[in-house]
Design a protein around this motif. Structure first.
Motif, PDB file in Angstrom:
ATOM      1  N   GLY A   8       8.281   2.724  10.613  1.00 47.54           N
ATOM      2  CA  GLY A   8       8.608   2.811   9.196  1.00 47.54           C
ATOM      3  C   GLY A   8       7.554   3.615   8.442  1.00 47.54           C
ATOM      4  O   GLY A   8       6.415   3.722   8.861  1.00 47.54           O
ATOM      5  N   PRO A   9       7.948   4.187   7.286  1.00 45.18           N
ATOM      6  CA  PRO A   9       7.070   5.098   6.571  1.00 45.18           C
ATOM      7  C   PRO A   9       5.778   4.464   6.060  1.00 45.18           C
ATOM      8  O   PRO A   9       4.724   5.076   6.068  1.00 45.18           O
ATOM      9  CB  PRO A   9       7.920   5.599   5.407  1.00 45.18           C
ATOM     10  N   GLY A  10       5.852   3.202   5.575  1.00 45.93           N
ATOM     11  CA  GLY A  10       4.659   2.565   5.016  1.00 45.93           C
ATOM     12  C   GLY A  10       3.556   2.417   6.028  1.00 45.93           C
ATOM     13  O   GLY A  10       2.391   2.604   5.731  1.00 45.93           O
ATOM     14  N   GLU A  11       3.921   2.086   7.288  1.00 40.47           N
ATOM     15  CA  GLU A  11       2.921   1.827   8.320  1.00 40.47           C
ATOM     16  C   GLU A  11       2.467   3.099   9.023  1.00 40.47           C
ATOM     17  O   GLU A  11       1.512   3.082   9.782  1.00 40.47           O
ATOM     18  CB  GLU A  11       3.492   0.863   9.371  1.00 40.47           C
ATOM     19  N   PHE A  12       3.163   4.227   8.789  1.00 42.39           N
ATOM     20  CA  PHE A  12       2.833   5.454   9.514  1.00 42.39           C
ATOM     21  C   PHE A  12       1.400   5.881   9.216  1.00 42.39           C
ATOM     22  O   PHE A  12       0.646   6.254  10.088  1.00 42.39           O
ATOM     23  CB  PHE A  12       3.808   6.561   9.126  1.00 42.39           C
ATOM     24  N   PHE A  13       1.015   5.822   7.930  1.00 40.92           N
ATOM     25  CA  PHE A  13      -0.357   6.153   7.565  1.00 40.92           C
ATOM     26  C   PHE A  13      -1.193   4.895   7.369  1.00 40.92           C
ATOM     27  O   PHE A  13      -2.393   4.901   7.499  1.00 40.92           O
ATOM     28  CB  PHE A  13      -0.400   6.914   6.243  1.00 40.92           C
ATOM     29  N   GLY A  14      -0.561   3.799   7.024  1.00 41.89           N
ATOM     30  CA  GLY A  14      -1.278   2.636   6.517  1.00 41.89           C
ATOM     31  C   GLY A  14      -1.078   2.665   5.020  1.00 41.89           C
ATOM     32  O   GLY A  14      -1.528   3.570   4.335  1.00 41.89           O
ATOM     33  N   VAL A  15      -0.330   1.698   4.488  1.00 38.59           N
ATOM     34  CA  VAL A  15       0.100   1.739   3.089  1.00 38.59           C
ATOM     35  C   VAL A  15      -1.077   1.861   2.130  1.00 38.59           C
ATOM     36  O   VAL A  15      -1.018   2.568   1.134  1.00 38.59           O
ATOM     37  CB  VAL A  15       0.936   0.478   2.758  1.00 38.59           C
ATOM     38  N   SER A  30      -2.301   5.590   1.887  1.00 39.46           N
ATOM     39  CA  SER A  30      -1.429   6.752   1.931  1.00 39.46           C
ATOM     40  C   SER A  30      -0.837   7.158   0.607  1.00 39.46           C
ATOM     41  O   SER A  30      -0.449   8.291   0.426  1.00 39.46           O
ATOM     42  CB  SER A  30      -0.276   6.489   2.899  1.00 39.46           C
ATOM     43  N   GLY A  31      -0.705   6.222  -0.337  1.00 36.95           N
ATOM     44  CA  GLY A  31       0.007   6.545  -1.556  1.00 36.95           C
ATOM     45  C   GLY A  31       1.503   6.580  -1.351  1.00 36.95           C
ATOM     46  O   GLY A  31       2.235   7.080  -2.179  1.00 36.95           O
ATOM     47  N   MET A  32       1.987   6.061  -0.219  1.00 36.89           N
ATOM     48  CA  MET A  32       3.419   6.052   0.029  1.00 36.89           C
ATOM     49  C   MET A  32       4.101   5.095  -0.936  1.00 36.89           C
ATOM     50  O   MET A  32       3.643   3.982  -1.148  1.00 36.89           O
ATOM     51  CB  MET A  32       3.709   5.597   1.462  1.00 36.89           C
ATOM     52  N   PRO A  33       5.221   5.530  -1.548  1.00 36.94           N
ATOM     53  CA  PRO A  33       5.916   4.654  -2.485  1.00 36.94           C
ATOM     54  C   PRO A  33       6.641   3.522  -1.768  1.00 36.94           C
ATOM     55  O   PRO A  33       7.034   3.660  -0.620  1.00 36.94           O
ATOM     56  CB  PRO A  33       6.932   5.607  -3.138  1.00 36.94           C
ATOM     57  N   LYS A  34       6.819   2.405  -2.466  1.00 36.83           N
ATOM     58  CA  LYS A  34       7.626   1.308  -1.936  1.00 36.83           C
ATOM     59  C   LYS A  34       8.939   1.303  -2.721  1.00 36.83           C
ATOM     60  O   LYS A  34       8.961   0.982  -3.903  1.00 36.83           O
ATOM     61  CB  LYS A  34       6.898  -0.033  -2.116  1.00 36.83           C
ATOM     62  N   PHE A  35      10.001   1.687  -2.055  1.00 31.83           N
ATOM     63  CA  PHE A  35      11.301   1.753  -2.718  1.00 31.83           C
ATOM     64  C   PHE A  35      12.033   0.424  -2.598  1.00 31.83           C
ATOM     65  O   PHE A  35      11.925  -0.265  -1.589  1.00 31.83           O
ATOM     66  CB  PHE A  35      12.148   2.873  -2.105  1.00 31.83           C
ATOM     67  N   LYS A  36      12.813   0.087  -3.622  1.00 32.98           N
ATOM     68  CA  LYS A  36      13.585  -1.158  -3.604  1.00 32.98           C
ATOM     69  C   LYS A  36      14.864  -1.000  -2.784  1.00 32.98           C
ATOM     70  O   LYS A  36      15.323  -1.941  -2.153  1.00 32.98           O
ATOM     71  CB  LYS A  36      13.941  -1.574  -5.038  1.00 32.98           C
ATOM     72  N   VAL A  37      15.444   0.188  -2.826  1.00 29.64           N
ATOM     73  CA  VAL A  37      16.734   0.423  -2.167  1.00 29.64           C
ATOM     74  C   VAL A  37      16.643   1.556  -1.144  1.00 29.64           C
ATOM     75  O   VAL A  37      17.109   1.425  -0.022  1.00 29.64           O
ATOM     76  CB  VAL A  37      17.833   0.744  -3.210  1.00 29.64           C
ATOM     77  N   LEU A  50      13.638   9.832  -9.341  1.00 35.67           N
ATOM     78  CA  LEU A  50      12.496   9.466 -10.181  1.00 35.67           C
ATOM     79  C   LEU A  50      11.182   9.817  -9.484  1.00 35.67           C
ATOM     80  O   LEU A  50      10.269  10.386 -10.094  1.00 35.67           O
ATOM     81  CB  LEU A  50      12.535   7.971 -10.503  1.00 35.67           C
ATOM     82  N   PHE A  51      11.100   9.481  -8.198  1.00 38.77           N
ATOM     83  CA  PHE A  51       9.866   9.769  -7.469  1.00 38.77           C
ATOM     84  C   PHE A  51       9.640  11.276  -7.346  1.00 38.77           C
ATOM     85  O   PHE A  51       8.523  11.766  -7.549  1.00 38.77           O
ATOM     86  CB  PHE A  51       9.902   9.124  -6.083  1.00 38.77           C
ATOM     87  N   GLN A  52      10.691  12.021  -7.031  1.00 40.01           N
ATOM     88  CA  GLN A  52      10.534  13.466  -6.871  1.00 40.01           C
ATOM     89  C   GLN A  52      10.251  14.161  -8.206  1.00 40.01           C
ATOM     90  O   GLN A  52       9.561  15.185  -8.234  1.00 40.01           O
ATOM     91  CB  GLN A  52      11.777  14.054  -6.202  1.00 40.01           C
TER      92      GLN A  52
END
Length: 677
Positions: free
Chosen positions: A609-616, A619-626, A214-216
């Motif tokens: 972790g990905p969220g903290e790499f840029f600063g959530v 960054s626009g990084m998605p938050k995935f449930k799984v 979905l994200f891609q």
């Protein structure tokens, strides 16, 4: 699925409010709010358990509970159970209320840490046998407010029993059979109540693929929109003039710079709009590549804009670009929040009339009233420091200009695919010839006198030194050094050296003066917070001392280290830290092992972790449930390839088998925007 959670028995107005804070508003939200871990309550024989292993056993309570209190409210509750033919002691600390629940001769399930030598289980959890109904793995959810785990589990049990059959499949049969994926309703159920490890793994694999696909699909859709044929501005210029400009540079371009430049110039000449990410390690020479691109854009008759995160960096870029274009008729202007009213008005008038060819500035460039005559190329430096909305606003200042994002924070491939999947990515992975690797050393804070002796010797050679500290002023909450106190200490310790101070609370003119004094060698030692982190270029600086270095992430430490090593002399980075955590110690060790920014970024990603790499937030990084971007890297690659094919073929909008997937995407607000935000 869209019914409010109040449709579930036991969820009244109070619980509804708490669930809303968790992002749970509907039955569908509750069904897809998955556990973050599981307690293993699968019963096992004690004879097979190892010493200090967590165990779950079934036994009969064989003694009355004994409760003892200690200082304060601390307590110890002890019983004995008969399990697997063994009389085992069970100890509960600070759970006096359990006494009433432990009835002689009752059969119970006990979970805790097993001490084989003492035949003792400690830190235990007790469950009546009838409560272990849905397999040995019990879900543990991230909950808020006064909600209890047993309450939330009951809500989930009720909603799965009542609504699980209403879950519709969203993936087409072709993908389901290709990857042998579990049905969606079955996967949702097993993520809450896995009957065994195999069922859980299959359920997780299916839902992770769905999320990443979905994200891609969103990313590939935006990518296609950015690259619609004829959507950009095809530019043509005098290639000989560009080559002559390159030959006049005081150094030769590296092979990596030449390749990246070829990509960018190809984009500029294409009728498709450029949307490219240029990443390169600290000091790899991104700025000169940007300058050449701006020159080609200028020769083609277009204006250029360079947006940077800080005024200091804007001023430095303006100075270096004026120097590069000194012999050419390129009119360069500078705009920042602190520009004087008259100066700002003149710059804006010349920009709108087309007299300014290239403008460099901070976020002041995207404010209302900043208008261009013919904007053709936008470059954003340290792009992860700007929010998506800010970047979009600058893009919209021109008629679909070409866009280049630059970063000195090397981004691991996993994140490049996910966070920047809608962009082309170019990488400068070579340092200019003659650069010596920076030697990095880790020492304790009590070694400051030895460090100062080394610093004094470097200054004696005519070199300069940065000393970085995380705080401006003393903090009661944190035992870390602060810039003001450290400046005082160093001034007293090295009275024969000129020591400057710079931090974020200084007035703009004060910061500007401090940096100018350091660049001109009027100051030999500069005490600063991380305000010097990005882009500042003082080739004469050969030592970077970072106080309380364990308080910084790897990426930030690498950025700071990159402020030195810009000249021909050997440079050093000294990390002063007494880490109290294993993570802090690991960071210090990694920094001394490698100067490769890409390797560091991968290690940083693994640690933070990905969220903290840029600063959530930015960054626009998605938050995935799984899905997990590190663990599910291969699934991410597969999903990206599938999404590209689906979007390019038009199947998402034309085939009935993709209708449910399309509806799910269209319900997402981000899909309706120009770019994921």
């Amino acid at each position: 699925m869209n019914q409010p959670v109040s449709a579930v028995a036991g969820i009244g107005p109070r619980n509804e409010e708490v669930l809303a804070t968790m992002g749970i508003y509907t039955v569908g939200d509750l069904l897809t709010y998955f556990p973050f871990r599981y307690e293993n309550h699968e019963i096992q024989p004690l004879s097979e358990a190892e010493h200090q292993q967590r165990v779950t056993v079934q036994g009969t309570i064989h003694s009355m509970p004994e409760l003892k209190f200690f200082k304060g409210k601390k307590s110890r509750l002890t019983i004995r159970i008969l399990a697997d033919g063994l009389l085992v002691k069970v100890v509960f600390f600070n759970q006096p209320y359990m006494k009433k629940q432990l009835i002689l001769n009752d059969t119970v399930i006990i979970s805790g840490t097993f001490d084989r030598h003492r035949l003792q289980i400690t830190g235990a959890i007790v469950k009546p046998v009838e409560k272990i109904e849905r397999g040995g793995l019990e879900p543990v959810y991230s909950i808020k407010g006064d909600l209890k785990q047993h309450q939330f589990r009951r809500f989930v049990e009720q909603v799965t029993d009542g609504f699980i059959h209403d879950i519709e499949e969203v993936l087409p049969e072709s993908l389901m059979s290709r990857y042998q994926l579990m049905e969606r309703k079955q996967a949702v159920y097993y993520l809450h109540f896995p009957k065994d490890e195999q069922a859980f793994n299959q359920a997780r694999r299916r839902m992770a693929y769905e999320e990443l696909l979905l994200f891609q699909l969103k990313m590939q859709w935006f990518r296609k929109n950015e690259r619609q044929a004829g959507d950009g501005q095809s530019k043509s210029w005098d290639a000989e003039a560009v080559n002559a400009f390159i030959k006049r540079l005081p150094f030769e371009l590296t092979t990596a710079q030449e390749q990246v430049l070829s990509d960018i110039l190809s984009d500029l000449s294409s009728i498709e709009r450029m949307n490219r990410l240029l990443q390169g390690d600290v000091g790899s020479g991104k700025t000169v590549v940007a300058a050449i691109a701006f020159y080609a854009n200028f020769l083609a008759g277009f204006q250029g804009a360079l947006m940077v995160p800080t005024e200091i960096l804007a001023e430095q870029h303006a100075a270096s670009l004026r120097e590069l274009f000194a012999e050419l008729k390129v009119n360069i202007a500078h705009l920042s929040g602190s520009s004087k009213v008259k100066e700002k008005r003149e710059v804006l008038e010349m920009l709108a009339s087309g007299e300014v060819d290239l403008i460099i500035g901070t976020h002041a460039l995207i404010q209302e009233g900043v208008n261009f005559s013919n904007l053709g190329l936008v470059i954003t430096d340290e792009q992860h420091r700007f929010g998506v909305a800010q970047r979009r606003t600058l893009k919209q200042k021109g008629l679909r200009p070409d866009v280049l994002f630059m970063t000195a924070t090397p981004i691991p491939r996993t994140l490049a695919i996910s966070a920047f999947g809608d962009m082309d990515v170019s990488t400068i992975d070579q340092l200019p010839a003659g650069r010596k690797p920076i030697k990095t050393h880790w020492g304790k804070r009590n070694m400051l006198q030895r460090v100062l002796a080394f610093v004094d010797k470097e200054i004696e050679k005519g070199h300069q030194v940065y000393v970085i500290t995380p705080l401006i002023e003393e903090s009661e909450a944190l035992e870390v050094q602060n810039a003001i106190e450290l400046h005082r200490t160093l001034t007293e310790a090295l009275p024969h050296r000129r020591c400057g101070l710079m931090h974020g609370r200084l007035q703009h003119q004060e910061k500007e003066q401090a940096m100018a004094d350091f660049q001109s060698n009027a100051i030999q030692l500069l005490v600063s917070t991380t305000v010097v982190e990005v882009g500042v270029n003082v080739p004469n600086a050969t030592v970077m001392v970072i106080y309380d270095a364990d308080r910084f992430g790897l990426a930030q430490l690498h950025q700071l280290r990159g402020r030195v090593g810009r000249g021909a002399d050997q440079s050093h980075c000294i990390l002063l830290a007494d880490p109290k955590t294993e993570v802090g110690k690991e960071r210090m060790s990694i920094m001394t092992e490698t100067t490769d920014g890409f390797e560091l970024s991968q290690r940083d990603l693994e640690m933070r972790g990905p969220g903290e790499f840029f600063g959530v937030r930015q960054s626009g990084m998605p938050k995935f449930k799984v899905a997990d971007l590190l663990e599910d890297y291969r699934i991410l690659e597969t999903a990206r390839n599938d999404a590209a094919k689906i979007i390019q073929s038009g199947a998402l909008f034309e085939h009935d088998s993709y209708r449910s997937l399309l509806m799910m995407l269209e319900s997402d607000i981000a899909f309706q925007e120009e770019k994921v935000d």
